[in-house]
Design an enzyme around this catalytic site. Structure first.
Site, PDB file in Angstrom:
ATOM      1  CB  SER A 154      26.034  72.038  23.850  1.00  0.00           C
ATOM      2  OG  SER A 154      27.053  71.090  24.131  1.00  0.00           O
ATOM      3  CE1 TYR A 168      24.476  69.139  19.342  1.00  0.00           C
ATOM      4  CE2 TYR A 168      26.555  69.443  20.497  1.00  0.00           C
ATOM      5  CZ  TYR A 168      25.186  69.243  20.522  1.00  0.00           C
ATOM      6  OH  TYR A 168      24.540  69.157  21.731  1.00  0.00           O
TER       7      TYR A 168
END
Length: 271
Positions: A154, A168
């Site tokens: 990401s 995350y």
């Protein structure tokens, strides 16, 4: 066009895409099916995977899809998924570790257990599933056409940005580093390992912020290119890394983020 068709071809290859019932995983699976690959789609919601596989097969493309349940959140779940894949094929040309979870909470109340849960799916599962599928990947690999592993990172694993998703963002940074580590170790096995580092795309995970067109435009306004990601952005990257065109690329963290990975708020001499 014959040269382009051959250079970017994945026809006849066999792939597994985890978490592919929605979002980026579905975009990658769709691209592979449309380009002629046989794609296994697995996620915790087996019925959703079966439905998506049927929808992809209804496209009339040269590839085929099959969906079934696969839960990578535990060691037993990974073992069961490996058994399902092994029962269906004796070689695996492409593995896309897309399954992932997130957790958002303010710093002051961010729960302890959210770290184990997120790292378990986003990092631990990537390592163990890939390792357990090594025999199938090695069986498919050749000098001219390596087997391919793509992990889902990401932009949040690249930029120091939490947005209340502390476990995350840290997990995606770990995915990037694990990708580079495995790329080096797997090179002699004729397996490439790369990662996508996407910016904002419409998915179940980002539905709270991109679920409507108005929301998507708002989020896209913060991206240097001026929009959120589209399915073809994932499709192009997938076909590149999985075809002969990408056979010499390994250890790369590919930003698919419209410029967010190089975006900053610093100015030195301009107001």
């Amino acid at each position: 066009m014959a040269y382009l068709d051959e250079l970017f071809s994945v026809a006849g290859k066999t792939a597994l895409v985890t978490g592919a019932a929605t979002g980026i995983g579905r975009m990658a699976a769709t691209a592979l099916v449309r380009a002629g690959a046989g794609v296994m789609i697995a996620s915790r919601k087996g019925d959703d995977c079966i439905k998506v596989a049927g929808e992809l097969n209804a496209l009339g493309a040269s590839g085929r899809a099959e969906g079934f349940a696969g839960d990578v959140s535990s060691e037993a779940g990974i073992a069961a998924l490996v058994a399902e894949v092994t029962a269906r094929t004796d070689r695996l040309h492409i593995l896309i570790n897309n399954a992932g979870v997130s957790w958002g909470a303010p710093l002051e109340s961010f729960p302890y257990h959210a770290w184990a849960k997120v790292f378990g799916v986003n990092v631990t599962a990537v390592f163990h599933l890939t390792r357990e599928l090594l025999p199938l990947l090695e069986a498919a690999a050749t000098d001219a056409d390596p087997a391919r592993v793509i992990n889902l990172g990401s932009v949040m694993g690249t930029q120091p940005l939490a947005d209340d998703a502390y476990s995350y963002t840290a997990s995606k940074a770990a995915v990037h580093h694990l990708t580079r580590t495995l790329a080096l170790e797997f090179a002699a096995r004729r397996i490439t390992v790369n990662a996508f580092a996407p910016g904002p795309f419409q998915s179940r995970m980002t539905a709270f912020a991109t679920g409507t067109d108005e929301q998507a435009r708002h989020v896209g306004g913060h991206v240097p290119i001026g929009r959120i990601g589209a399915p073809d952005d994932i499709a192009g990257a997938t076909l590149y890394l999985c075809s002969r065109a990408g056979s010499y690329v390994t250890g790369a963290i590919l930003p698919i983020d419209g410029g967010q990975s190089v975006q900053h708020g610093l100015t030195l001499f301009k107001e």
